[in-house]
Design an enzyme around this catalytic site. Structure first.
Site, PDB file in Angstrom:
ATOM      1  N   PHE A  32      20.954  -0.888   7.812  1.00 20.83           N
ATOM      2  CA  PHE A  32      19.576   0.176   7.921  1.00 20.83           C
ATOM      3  C   PHE A  32      19.859   1.182   8.742  1.00 20.83           C
ATOM      4  O   PHE A  32      19.865   1.983   8.392  1.00 20.83           O
ATOM      5  CB  PHE A  32      18.148  -0.783   8.859  1.00 20.83           C
TER       6      PHE A  32
ATOM      7  N   LEU B 178      28.419  -7.073   4.062  1.00 23.81           N
ATOM      8  CA  LEU B 178      27.494  -7.122   3.569  1.00 23.81           C
ATOM      9  C   LEU B 178      26.976  -8.321   3.395  1.00 23.81           C
ATOM     10  O   LEU B 178      26.475  -9.209   2.544  1.00 23.81           O
ATOM     11  CB  LEU B 178      28.273  -6.391   1.967  1.00 23.81           C
TER      12      LEU B 178
ATOM     13  N   ASP C 258      35.635  -7.754   7.549  1.00 24.51           N
ATOM     14  CA  ASP C 258      34.249  -8.893   8.700  1.00 24.51           C
ATOM     15  C   ASP C 258      35.062  -8.341  10.002  1.00 24.51           C
ATOM     16  O   ASP C 258      36.204  -8.169  10.143  1.00 24.51           O
ATOM     17  CB  ASP C 258      34.903  -9.782   8.655  1.00 24.51           C
TER      18      ASP C 258
ATOM     19  N   ASP D  98      15.981  -3.832  22.931  1.00 24.31           N
ATOM     20  CA  ASP D  98      15.570  -3.608  24.229  1.00 24.31           C
ATOM     21  C   ASP D  98      15.117  -4.937  24.661  1.00 24.31           C
ATOM     22  O   ASP D  98      14.684  -5.473  25.515  1.00 24.31           O
ATOM     23  CB  ASP D  98      13.746  -2.807  24.571  1.00 24.31           C
ATOM     24  N   GLU D  99      15.509  -6.029  23.341  1.00 29.83           N
ATOM     25  CA  GLU D  99      14.774  -7.335  23.578  1.00 29.83           C
ATOM     26  C   GLU D  99      15.885  -8.004  24.865  1.00 29.83           C
ATOM     27  O   GLU D  99      15.118  -9.026  24.710  1.00 29.83           O
ATOM     28  CB  GLU D  99      15.107  -8.125  22.695  1.00 29.83           C
TER      29      GLU D  99
ATOM     30  N   TYR E 246      18.734 -14.083  18.849  1.00 34.09           N
ATOM     31  CA  TYR E 246      18.730 -13.215  18.805  1.00 34.09           C
ATOM     32  C   TYR E 246      19.389 -12.239  20.434  1.00 34.09           C
ATOM     33  O   TYR E 246      20.051 -11.923  20.274  1.00 34.09           O
ATOM     34  CB  TYR E 246      17.998 -12.761  17.903  1.00 34.09           C
TER      35      TYR E 246
ATOM     36  N   LYS F 101      22.940 -10.817  22.086  1.00 39.10           N
ATOM     37  CA  LYS F 101      22.804  -9.507  22.505  1.00 39.10           C
ATOM     38  C   LYS F 101      23.012  -9.068  23.477  1.00 39.10           C
ATOM     39  O   LYS F 101      24.227  -8.452  23.723  1.00 39.10           O
ATOM     40  CB  LYS F 101      22.032  -8.048  21.441  1.00 39.10           C
TER      41      LYS F 101
ATOM     42  N   LEU G 110       8.539  -5.902  10.145  1.00 36.74           N
ATOM     43  CA  LEU G 110       7.468  -5.755   9.672  1.00 36.74           C
ATOM     44  C   LEU G 110       7.149  -4.557   8.848  1.00 36.74           C
ATOM     45  O   LEU G 110       6.192  -4.731   7.740  1.00 36.74           O
ATOM     46  CB  LEU G 110       6.912  -5.499  11.585  1.00 36.74           C
TER      47      LEU G 110
HETATM   48  P1  NAD Z   1      21.014  -5.192   9.518  1.00 40.12           P
HETATM   49  O1  NAD Z   1      20.930  -6.184   9.765  1.00 40.12           O
HETATM   50  O2  NAD Z   1      20.104  -3.693   8.649  1.00 40.12           O
HETATM   51  O3  NAD Z   1      22.315  -4.902   9.172  1.00 40.12           O
HETATM   52  C1  NAD Z   1      23.353  -5.006   9.975  1.00 40.12           C
HETATM   53  C2  NAD Z   1      24.513  -4.784   8.980  1.00 40.12           C
HETATM   54  O4  NAD Z   1      25.377  -5.585   9.675  1.00 40.12           O
HETATM   55  C3  NAD Z   1      24.565  -5.006   7.950  1.00 40.12           C
HETATM   56  O5  NAD Z   1      24.972  -4.469   6.497  1.00 40.12           O
HETATM   57  C4  NAD Z   1      25.774  -6.583   7.884  1.00 40.12           C
HETATM   58  O6  NAD Z   1      26.440  -6.594   6.527  1.00 40.12           O
HETATM   59  C5  NAD Z   1      26.203  -6.232   8.892  1.00 40.12           C
HETATM   60  N1  NAD Z   1      27.395  -6.798   9.686  1.00 40.12           N
HETATM   61  C6  NAD Z   1      27.016  -8.424   9.671  1.00 40.12           C
HETATM   62  N2  NAD Z   1      27.506  -9.205  10.220  1.00 40.12           N
HETATM   63  C7  NAD Z   1      29.181  -8.342   9.631  1.00 40.12           C
HETATM   64  C8  NAD Z   1      30.242  -9.094  10.182  1.00 40.12           C
HETATM   65  N3  NAD Z   1      30.312 -10.010  10.970  1.00 40.12           N
HETATM   66  N4  NAD Z   1      30.915  -7.855   9.944  1.00 40.12           N
HETATM   67  C9  NAD Z   1      30.508  -6.666   9.368  1.00 40.12           C
HETATM   68  N5  NAD Z   1      29.549  -6.562   8.922  1.00 40.12           N
HETATM   69  C10 NAD Z   1      28.639  -7.306   9.524  1.00 40.12           C
HETATM   70  O7  NAD Z   1      20.617  -4.103  11.343  1.00 40.12           O
HETATM   71  P2  NAD Z   1      20.210  -3.204  11.745  1.00 40.12           P
HETATM   72  O8  NAD Z   1      18.623  -3.698  11.664  1.00 40.12           O
HETATM   73  O9  NAD Z   1      20.434  -1.647  11.240  1.00 40.12           O
HETATM   74  O10 NAD Z   1      21.009  -3.167  13.788  1.00 40.12           O
HETATM   75  C11 NAD Z   1      21.761  -2.468  13.482  1.00 40.12           C
HETATM   76  C12 NAD Z   1      22.193  -2.536  14.985  1.00 40.12           C
HETATM   77  O11 NAD Z   1      21.363  -2.466  15.658  1.00 40.12           O
HETATM   78  C13 NAD Z   1      21.894  -4.448  15.566  1.00 40.12           C
HETATM   79  O12 NAD Z   1      23.242  -4.435  16.368  1.00 40.12           O
HETATM   80  C14 NAD Z   1      20.491  -4.094  16.008  1.00 40.12           C
HETATM   81  O13 NAD Z   1      21.108  -5.820  16.854  1.00 40.12           O
HETATM   82  C15 NAD Z   1      20.319  -3.180  16.805  1.00 40.12           C
HETATM   83  N6  NAD Z   1      18.725  -3.084  16.925  1.00 40.12           N
HETATM   84  C16 NAD Z   1      18.130  -2.647  15.883  1.00 40.12           C
HETATM   85  C17 NAD Z   1      16.975  -2.855  16.427  1.00 40.12           C
HETATM   86  C18 NAD Z   1      15.530  -2.721  14.932  1.00 40.12           C
HETATM   87  O14 NAD Z   1      15.064  -2.158  14.619  1.00 40.12           O
HETATM   88  N7  NAD Z   1      16.075  -2.644  13.532  1.00 40.12           N
HETATM   89  C19 NAD Z   1      16.693  -2.174  17.668  1.00 40.12           C
HETATM   90  C20 NAD Z   1      17.180  -2.496  18.014  1.00 40.12           C
HETATM   91  C21 NAD Z   1      18.235  -2.764  18.160  1.00 40.12           C
HETATM   92  P1  TYD Z   2      10.015  -7.858  14.107  1.00 41.44           P
HETATM   93  O1  TYD Z   2      10.032  -6.334  13.053  1.00 41.44           O
HETATM   94  O2  TYD Z   2      10.785  -8.471  13.112  1.00 41.44           O
HETATM   95  O3  TYD Z   2      10.845  -7.018  14.584  1.00 41.44           O
HETATM   96  P2  TYD Z   2      11.196  -7.620  16.538  1.00 41.44           P
HETATM   97  O4  TYD Z   2      11.350  -8.782  16.258  1.00 41.44           O
HETATM   98  O5  TYD Z   2      12.565  -7.574  16.481  1.00 41.44           O
HETATM   99  O6  TYD Z   2      10.402  -6.672  17.688  1.00 41.44           O
HETATM  100  O7  TYD Z   2       8.759  -7.511  14.289  1.00 41.44           O
HETATM  101  C1  TYD Z   2       7.863  -6.957  14.778  1.00 41.44           C
HETATM  102  C2  TYD Z   2       6.894  -7.485  15.441  1.00 41.44           C
HETATM  103  O8  TYD Z   2       5.305  -7.101  14.160  1.00 41.44           O
HETATM  104  C3  TYD Z   2       7.274  -8.522  16.559  1.00 41.44           C
HETATM  105  O9  TYD Z   2       6.257  -8.307  17.709  1.00 41.44           O
HETATM  106  C4  TYD Z   2       6.766  -9.750  14.934  1.00 41.44           C
HETATM  107  C5  TYD Z   2       5.793  -8.957  14.150  1.00 41.44           C
HETATM  108  N1  TYD Z   2       5.372  -9.459  12.901  1.00 41.44           N
HETATM  109  C6  TYD Z   2       4.585 -10.007  12.218  1.00 41.44           C
HETATM  110  O10 TYD Z   2       3.060 -10.180  12.867  1.00 41.44           O
HETATM  111  N2  TYD Z   2       4.270 -10.220  11.285  1.00 41.44           N
HETATM  112  C7  TYD Z   2       5.440 -10.800  10.440  1.00 41.44           C
HETATM  113  O11 TYD Z   2       5.650 -10.432   9.420  1.00 41.44           O
HETATM  114  C8  TYD Z   2       7.084 -10.281  10.848  1.00 41.44           C
HETATM  115  C9  TYD Z   2       8.075  -9.665  10.174  1.00 41.44           C
HETATM  116  C10 TYD Z   2       6.948  -9.806  12.002  1.00 41.44           C
END
Ligand code: NAD
Ligand code: TYD
Length: 357
Positions: free
Chosen positions: A17, A41, A65, A140-141, A165, A169, A205
């Site tokens: 993402f 992937l 990887d 931030d988690e 998780y 991190k 969510l």
């Molecule tokens: P995501 O789960 O959408 O994507 C993760 C990507 O990493 C995928 O394309 C997957 O194929 C790839 N991947 C997983 N394991 C791998 C490996 N061993 N080698 C190569 N590629 C691999 O994650 P995201 O939501 O895009 O998050 C990206 C980063 O941002 C992560 O480090 C996550 O911890 C951090 N982050 C995300 C959020 C959020 O709200 N999504 C918030 C804070 C931090």
């Molecule tokens: P999420 O998108 O899984 O992110 P994170 O757990 O990393 O914050 O969840 C965001 C918030 O929404 C979290 O407080 C959990 C809640 N949540 C629901 O209430 N229902 C759901 O189906 C999901 C996936 C999350």
């Protein structure tokens, strides 16, 4: 001081993402450099998210990887990479509760593997060069959970991760910090809040609720729906990372937030209101809201103090949460071709059956 103009990037997890949004953002704003994506992937990685980048001469996709140290070393050398932006991770809290092992392997062992490769090529190898950067994208988690009146997380808030998780991190953040402190690797770390926007895998969510509404399914809200997250538009996050790569101080951590604290119930009600406007039905979409059993160890509140990023690097998020949410819903409505193939057996088995009602 930063003395590097990032030109040749290796982006891990670039088919996920945030990684994919970063690829598009970077190519649009920095044409003429080099950008190599390394992604294995997993279920969360999607090559279709990189459509548009694939045909460009600056772009290369490598299916591999991050734990393959020899591959990473080879890519750093043959592509003359100066900047590694590390997004690859297992990223979903609920999956980490169901099975923490993959989070240890990818987030801790995988990050360490990348650090070893970067050290070998940039510090110890024949092609040692002063201008390099290892940027680690974190969350931030790692800071744990806030009470309703606690001050927001700053860069000096002690780590107190609560889920497998966030613990994985946190461990990776410590390894990145240690490689800077011990070996002099030029690292930076960003810890950001919950991202939203286009291309997010629909287990999180916001996209989960959009697709459930389109399928006439309930919107599962964990517990009382009063847990608070600080929502950050993914494009604002990409801009924050860009500023850190260009002007951030080596060895430092920067928090990135969206300045939009909302309860989960507010988010889902807001989303339903947008759907009422864009896809009206006889009765309001909010009728689909269903309170379900809470996530074990569910953190109550996250909030980001981003004064360091604003003050030092001039960061300003441009997306309001309400405007960004409406654009995001509109994006999912217009891009069924992206999300429809994701709704496979594996997805349906996983989503919606974690904690029951
Ligand atoms: P995501 O789960 O959408 O994507 C993760 C990507 O990493 C995928 O394309 C997957 O194929 C790839 N991947 C997983 N394991 C791998 C490996 N061993 N080698 C190569 N590629 C691999 O994650 P995201 O939501 O895009 O998050 C990206 C980063 O941002 C992560 O480090 C996550 O911890 C951090 N982050 C995300 C959020 C959020 O709200 N999504 C918030 C804070 C931090
Ligand atoms: P999420 O998108 O899984 O992110 P994170 O757990 O990393 O914050 O969840 C965001 C918030 O929404 C979290 O407080 C959990 C809640 N949540 C629901 O209430 N229902 C759901 O189906 C999901 C996936 C999350």
């Amino acid at each position: 001081m930063n003395n590097l103009t990032p030109k040749r990037l290796l982006v891990t997890g670039g088919a996920g993402f945030i990684g994919a949004n970063f690829v598009h953002y970077w190519l649009q704003n920095h044409p003429g450099g080099r950008l190599v994506v390394l992604d294995v992937l997993t279920y969360a990685g999607n090559r279709a998210s990189l459509a548009g980048a694939e045909g460009r001469p600056e772009f290369r996709f490598v299916h591999g990887d991050i734990r393959d140290e020899a591959l990473v070393e080879r890519l750093l050398r043959e592509e003359g990479i100066d900047t590694l932006v590390h997004f690859a991770a297992e990223s979903h809290v609920d999956r980490s509760i169901a099975g923490p092992g993959a989070f240890i392997d990818t987030n801790i062992v995988g990050t360490h593997s990348l650090l070893k490769a970067a050290r070998a090529v940039w510090l110890d190898g024949d092609e040692s060069r002063p201008g390099h950067r290892f940027h680690h994208v974190s969350t931030d988690e790692v800071y744990g959970s806030l009470g309703p009146n606690d001050p927001a997380f700053s860069e000096t808030t002690p780590y107190a991760p609560n889920s497998p998780y966030s613990a994985s991190k946190a461990a990776s953040d410590h390894l990145v910090r240690a490689y800077h402190h011990t070996y002099g690797l030029a690292t930076t770390i960003s810890n950001c809040s919950n991202n939203y926007g286009p291309l997010q895998f629909p287990e999180k969510l916001i996209p989960l609720c959009i697709l459930n509404l389109l399928d006439g399914k309930p919107l599962p809200i964990y517990g009382d729906g009063q847990n608070v997250r600080d929502w950050l538009h993914v494009e604002d996050h990409c801009h924050g990372i860009e500023l850190i790569l260009e002007s951030g101080r080596v060895g430092e951590t920067y928090n990135v937030g969206g300045g939009a604290e909302r309860t989960n119930l507010q988010v889902v009600e807001g989303l339903c209101a947008v759907m009422d406007e864009l896809r009206p039905e006889d009765s309001p979409h909010a009728r689909h809201i269903e309170f379900v059993k809470d996530r074990p160890g569910h953190d109550r509140r996250y909030a980001i103090d981003e004064r360091k990023l604003r003050g030092e690097l001039g960061y300003t998020p441009v997306h309001s949460f309400e405007g960004g949410l409406k654009e995001t819903v509109a994006w999912y409505l217009a891009n069924e071709v992206w999300w429809r193939p994701i709704l496979s057996g594996e997805y349906r088995e996983w989503v919606g059956c974690q904690y029951g009602s």
